[in-house]
Write a protein that holds these residues in place. Sequence first.
Motif, PDB file in Angstrom:
ATOM      1  N   ALA A  78       7.727  -1.734   3.275  1.00 12.07           N
ATOM      2  CA  ALA A  78       7.953   0.106   4.019  1.00 12.07           C
ATOM      3  C   ALA A  78       6.496   0.187   5.361  1.00 12.07           C
ATOM      4  CB  ALA A  78       7.449   0.478   3.003  1.00 12.07           C
ATOM      5  N   GLU A  79       5.834  -0.490   5.435  1.00 13.90           N
ATOM      6  CA  GLU A  79       4.393   0.167   6.344  1.00 13.90           C
ATOM      7  C   GLU A  79       4.816  -0.973   7.368  1.00 13.90           C
ATOM      8  OE1 GLU A  79       1.392   2.051   8.204  1.00 13.90           O
ATOM      9  OE2 GLU A  79       2.060   2.429   5.458  1.00 13.90           O
ATOM     10  N   PHE A  80       5.098  -2.195   7.326  1.00 17.36           N
ATOM     11  CA  PHE A  80       5.861  -2.822   8.488  1.00 17.36           C
ATOM     12  C   PHE A  80       7.024  -2.150   9.119  1.00 17.36           C
ATOM     13  CE2 PHE A  80       8.979  -5.245  10.001  1.00 17.36           C
ATOM     14  CZ  PHE A  80       8.550  -6.418  11.374  1.00 17.36           C
ATOM     15  N   ASN A  81       8.029  -1.557   8.392  1.00 22.43           N
ATOM     16  CA  ASN A  81       8.813  -0.390   8.766  1.00 22.43           C
ATOM     17  C   ASN A  81       8.488   0.554  10.074  1.00 22.43           C
ATOM     18  OD1 ASN A  81      10.740  -2.812   7.974  1.00 22.43           O
ATOM     19  ND2 ASN A  81      11.317  -2.089   6.283  1.00 22.43           N
ATOM     20  N   LYS A  82       7.455   0.904   9.271  1.00 24.97           N
ATOM     21  CA  LYS A  82       7.389   2.404  10.353  1.00 24.97           C
ATOM     22  C   LYS A  82       6.331   1.707  11.675  1.00 24.97           C
ATOM     23  CE  LYS A  82       4.840   4.326   6.664  1.00 24.97           C
ATOM     24  NZ  LYS A  82       3.879   4.464   6.550  1.00 24.97           N
ATOM     25  N   ARG A  83       6.112   1.083  11.293  1.00 26.38           N
ATOM     26  CA  ARG A  83       5.031   0.135  12.161  1.00 26.38           C
ATOM     27  C   ARG A  83       5.764   0.307  13.308  1.00 26.38           C
ATOM     28  NH1 ARG A  83      -0.924  -1.936   9.822  1.00 26.38           N
ATOM     29  NH2 ARG A  83      -1.609  -0.200   8.988  1.00 26.38           N
ATOM     30  N   VAL A  84       6.932  -0.873  13.283  1.00 22.70           N
ATOM     31  CA  VAL A  84       7.198  -1.678  13.789  1.00 22.70           C
ATOM     32  C   VAL A  84       8.790  -0.050  14.931  1.00 22.70           C
ATOM     33  CG1 VAL A  84       9.661  -2.449  13.189  1.00 22.70           C
ATOM     34  CG2 VAL A  84       9.083  -3.614  15.017  1.00 22.70           C
ATOM     35  N   ALA A  85       9.035   0.482  13.951  1.00 20.78           N
ATOM     36  CA  ALA A  85      10.010   1.516  14.007  1.00 20.78           C
ATOM     37  C   ALA A  85       8.883   2.218  15.771  1.00 20.78           C
ATOM     38  CB  ALA A  85      10.110   2.496  13.243  1.00 20.78           C
ATOM     39  N   ARG A  86       8.404   2.392  15.560  1.00 21.37           N
ATOM     40  CA  ARG A  86       7.349   3.387  16.194  1.00 21.37           C
ATOM     41  C   ARG A  86       6.973   2.262  17.894  1.00 21.37           C
ATOM     42  NH1 ARG A  86       3.537   4.301  11.882  1.00 21.37           N
ATOM     43  NH2 ARG A  86       2.064   2.892  12.634  1.00 21.37           N
ATOM     44  N   THR A  87       6.848   1.361  17.557  1.00 23.26           N
ATOM     45  CA  THR A  87       6.811  -0.136  18.568  1.00 23.26           C
ATOM     46  C   THR A  87       7.890   0.257  19.358  1.00 23.26           C
ATOM     47  OG1 THR A  87       5.491  -0.815  17.275  1.00 23.26           O
ATOM     48  CG2 THR A  87       5.761  -2.216  18.929  1.00 23.26           C
ATOM     49  N   PRO A  88       7.645   0.598  20.954  1.00 24.24           N
ATOM     50  CA  PRO A  88       8.357   0.571  22.209  1.00 24.24           C
ATOM     51  C   PRO A  88       9.110  -1.670  21.827  1.00 24.24           C
ATOM     52  CG  PRO A  88       6.076   1.017  22.828  1.00 24.24           C
ATOM     53  CD  PRO A  88       6.638   0.614  21.751  1.00 24.24           C
ATOM     54  N   ARG A 118      -3.726  -5.649  25.314  1.00 19.51           N
ATOM     55  CA  ARG A 118      -2.992  -4.164  25.424  1.00 19.51           C
ATOM     56  C   ARG A 118      -1.919  -3.713  25.352  1.00 19.51           C
ATOM     57  NH1 ARG A 118      -7.724  -1.338  27.065  1.00 19.51           N
ATOM     58  NH2 ARG A 118      -9.736  -2.860  27.701  1.00 19.51           N
ATOM     59  N   ILE A 119      -1.413  -4.409  24.216  1.00 17.06           N
ATOM     60  CA  ILE A 119      -0.160  -4.463  23.797  1.00 17.06           C
ATOM     61  C   ILE A 119       0.498  -3.971  23.475  1.00 17.06           C
ATOM     62  CG2 ILE A 119      -0.030  -6.316  23.202  1.00 17.06           C
ATOM     63  CD1 ILE A 119       2.471  -7.485  24.039  1.00 17.06           C
ATOM     64  N   ASP A 120       1.683  -2.820  23.093  1.00 20.62           N
ATOM     65  CA  ASP A 120       1.825  -1.734  21.904  1.00 20.62           C
ATOM     66  C   ASP A 120       3.088  -2.893  21.181  1.00 20.62           C
ATOM     67  OD1 ASP A 120       2.334   0.119  20.114  1.00 20.62           O
ATOM     68  OD2 ASP A 120       2.887   1.605  21.627  1.00 20.62           O
ATOM     69  N   VAL A 121       2.785  -3.443  20.330  1.00 22.72           N
ATOM     70  CA  VAL A 121       3.119  -4.351  19.578  1.00 22.72           C
ATOM     71  C   VAL A 121       2.801  -4.677  17.419  1.00 22.72           C
ATOM     72  CG1 VAL A 121       3.840  -5.872  21.359  1.00 22.72           C
ATOM     73  CG2 VAL A 121       1.794  -6.624  19.306  1.00 22.72           C
ATOM     74  N   ALA A 122       3.914  -3.987  16.945  1.00 21.43           N
ATOM     75  CA  ALA A 122       3.392  -4.684  15.648  1.00 21.43           C
ATOM     76  C   ALA A 122       3.238  -6.297  14.721  1.00 21.43           C
ATOM     77  CB  ALA A 122       4.773  -4.535  14.898  1.00 21.43           C
ATOM     78  N   PRO A 123       1.317  -5.861  14.972  1.00 30.04           N
ATOM     79  CA  PRO A 123       0.951  -7.314  15.078  1.00 30.04           C
ATOM     80  C   PRO A 123       0.735  -7.771  13.120  1.00 30.04           C
ATOM     81  CG  PRO A 123      -0.798  -5.759  15.604  1.00 30.04           C
ATOM     82  CD  PRO A 123       0.660  -4.852  15.718  1.00 30.04           C
ATOM     83  N   VAL A 124       0.735  -9.382  12.806  1.00 30.46           N
ATOM     84  CA  VAL A 124       1.159  -9.393  11.853  1.00 30.46           C
ATOM     85  C   VAL A 124       0.387 -10.438  11.956  1.00 30.46           C
ATOM     86  CG1 VAL A 124       2.429 -10.439  10.073  1.00 30.46           C
ATOM     87  CG2 VAL A 124       3.565  -8.501  11.618  1.00 30.46           C
TER      88      VAL A 124
END
Length: 362
Positions: A78-88, A118-124
């Motif tokens: 759930a947390e991953f989906n929230k973060r990746v959804a708001r990532t360009p 300085r990159i807007d990604v979902a880091p894992v």
Amino acid sequence: MVDLLVATTRAPVVQPAGVLFGGARGKNYEFADVAVSIPPDSQRRAGEVQWPRSPPGDPQRDFVTVRADRMTLAEARAEFNKRVARTPGHKVLIFVHGYNTRFEEAVYRFAQIVHDARIDVAPVLFTWPSGGNLIDYVYDRDSAMFSRDGLELLLTKLSENPNVGSISILAHSMGNYLTVETLRQMSIRNHGLPSKIREVMLASPDIDVDVFRRQIAEIDSGKRSTDFTLFVSRDDKALGLSSFLARDTTRLGALDPTKEPYASMLEKSHVHVIDLTNVASEDVANHSKFATGEVVSAIGARLASGQTLTDAKPGLVEGLGAFTRGAVDVAAGAVTAPTRIVDPTRAEKSVDTAAGSVTLEK
């Protein structure tokens, strides 16, 4: 502040209370959410990590862990989906660390990379059970192979996730052995790699050249749209030691990309090479040049633009000192470890956690 989601094959630490993961191999797949506060840029050089002299540290001067919680699979998803959804572009960056790396060291290294890129990604962060000691080379190598199914499961699930647009992988040292073996395994199983895995960056890979030749040939035998970029440095002392232990076999991260048979192998496999040999480094082993400010900035600029490092758009990697299409000329910074999410054999302080796990069986 950098927010990281963690997937790990490390065993959770029960004692002392509050410690997350140590160096033992886990029976289950574990997840965590970690947030790291980074000092203002005016107080640090890109590529450096300042660790507290005493906990909890000063956020104006030190890297400070402000959150570290274990999660269940459902919570992590759930947390991953929230973060990746708001990532360009819905981009994911996965980091796989190397040999002799404790959990806390992997966290701080990746936080530094994400911040300085300085990159807007979902880091894992995918962290595997390294013993965190120089004498644990064989244990770490076995632990890397122990973790292949875990990394494959992560890559498969992320590739199948409709919220994910693209996946980039950055692996370091022995983490490359784990990463390339996993990709080989996936390619054999599925007759190719998922199209969402767009970029694989191999930093100082501790892989025998002959082994890599077989690995990449197997990957290439299936459908492959994934770009591979190799960072080499012929003055890498850590890989020099690895070569000595392996009866003087050439390690992939220390080869000369202009010499045969390496040049032909890399060209045939469409592996782009960035040669960091002439890069000045504060890392005495010359093993972590990839994490320096200018290098990760170039990586970040590429990924932010929607391109891979093999794309030939001028002005991002070019002019920095690379073998084929660019060059890198930077000074590496030393990376140190945090003090609040630690192996109990190394420190006493930590943060509270909430348990959660999922078995590795597919």
